[in-house]
Design a protein around this motif. Sequence first.
Motif, PDB file in Angstrom:
ATOM      1  N   ILE A 167      -1.179  -0.043   7.751  1.00  0.00           N
ATOM      2  CA  ILE A 167      -0.745  -0.924   6.654  1.00  0.00           C
ATOM      3  C   ILE A 167      -0.549  -0.042   5.425  1.00  0.00           C
ATOM      4  O   ILE A 167      -1.456   0.684   5.012  1.00  0.00           O
ATOM      5  N   ILE A 168       0.688  -0.076   4.877  1.00  0.00           N
ATOM      6  CA  ILE A 168       1.025   0.776   3.727  1.00  0.00           C
ATOM      7  C   ILE A 168       1.146  -0.118   2.496  1.00  0.00           C
ATOM      8  O   ILE A 168       2.000  -1.005   2.449  1.00  0.00           O
ATOM      9  N   GLU A 169       0.277   0.122   1.531  1.00  0.00           N
ATOM     10  CA  GLU A 169       0.272  -0.696   0.300  1.00  0.00           C
ATOM     11  C   GLU A 169       1.227  -0.094  -0.724  1.00  0.00           C
ATOM     12  O   GLU A 169       1.142   1.107  -1.029  1.00  0.00           O
ATOM     13  N   ALA A 170       2.162  -0.944  -1.221  1.00  0.00           N
ATOM     14  CA  ALA A 170       3.123  -0.506  -2.250  1.00  0.00           C
ATOM     15  C   ALA A 170       3.244  -1.604  -3.299  1.00  0.00           C
ATOM     16  O   ALA A 170       4.352  -2.022  -3.661  1.00  0.00           O
ATOM     17  N   ALA A 171       2.096  -2.086  -3.768  1.00  0.00           N
ATOM     18  CA  ALA A 171       2.096  -3.100  -4.839  1.00  0.00           C
ATOM     19  C   ALA A 171       2.077  -2.381  -6.188  1.00  0.00           C
ATOM     20  O   ALA A 171       2.017  -1.149  -6.249  1.00  0.00           O
ATOM     21  N   THR A 172       2.109  -3.156  -7.238  1.00  0.00           N
ATOM     22  CA  THR A 172       2.164  -2.644  -8.619  1.00  0.00           C
ATOM     23  C   THR A 172       1.101  -1.568  -8.877  1.00  0.00           C
ATOM     24  O   THR A 172      -0.017  -1.660  -8.365  1.00  0.00           O
TER      25      THR A 172
END
Length: 286
Positions: free
Chosen positions: A86-91
Amino acid sequence: MDIRRIGVVGAGQMGNGIAHVAALAGWPVQVQDVSASALEKARSTIEGNLARQVKKATITAEVAAATVERIGFSTELAAFDGCDLIIEAATENVTLKHKIFEGLSRSFGEHAILATNTSSISITAIAAKTARPDRVIGMHFMNPVPLMALVEIIRGLQTSDETWATVDAAAKKMGKTTVLASKDMPGFIVNRVLMPYINEAVWALYEGIGTAEAIDTGMKLGTNVPMGPLTLADFIGLDTCLAILEVLRDGMGGDSKYRPCPLLTKYVEAGWLGKKAGRGFYNYQG
Ligand code: NAD
């Protein structure tokens, strides 16, 4: 470790690009965002970018159609069931990322590798919010993801060799070249070098040393870079640039070298966040 399915948190500029390259590499991909409109925009951006690749004959129409088919979009975290990476790319916000990783760890941490696309925030501190810090790593894609060759990989203090090897192999399968930031320091390699440069260009504009066009043309033709620093800042997002500079300043003991230019702060306050908002140092409306 075998990756069979990939999740992406955040469907903004980076999230849609990561989903694009992961699906094009053959993985089923699930994208999650708290904003339904961001998900809708991501879907049409991915379709548009794949269509451009077909037009340039870098992929066939069949490959583009199959790639779109492999991507799911949801506002629910439960959609990540079965994801191994799971790759997180949130703010770019420390509190937000810590909260996201606490949540991901509770639901998927036992099995999945949790990677963050953060530009600057401590991987070690993010990992400490999870039950399996050895399975947390920085996987820093560049913007625009389908075009940019690099993924900067950052190991937190706790990251295992297996996690590193798995994520390095996954990035290479997506067609990327990887570099390892050997130390988890603010901004890692790329933004430690890039952000003071961009900030200095904003100071030059603030002090009236040149217009935005003069600064960008000067740096573009004078140093042989593909675009000037203010255009690049607009493409990155001025809110993201400001957040990275704040992490650099705070993480480097308040060193004034990283003090964000007040003009950058003003533009962010005005909502002039760059290309994604239609206005930054330049106007993109229409
Ligand atoms: P963006 O503003 O385009 O998108 C951020 C997305 O995160 C938005 O769609 C927002 O709705 C979503 N979001 C916010 N809170 C969320 C939550 N709790 N759960 C799920 N989604 C949530 O930003 P971006 O430019 O795509 O940047 C995302 C990350 O990538 C940041 O960490 C940034 O530092 C990093 N990054 C950006 C660039 C760049 O050039 N823009 C390059 C490399 C890395």
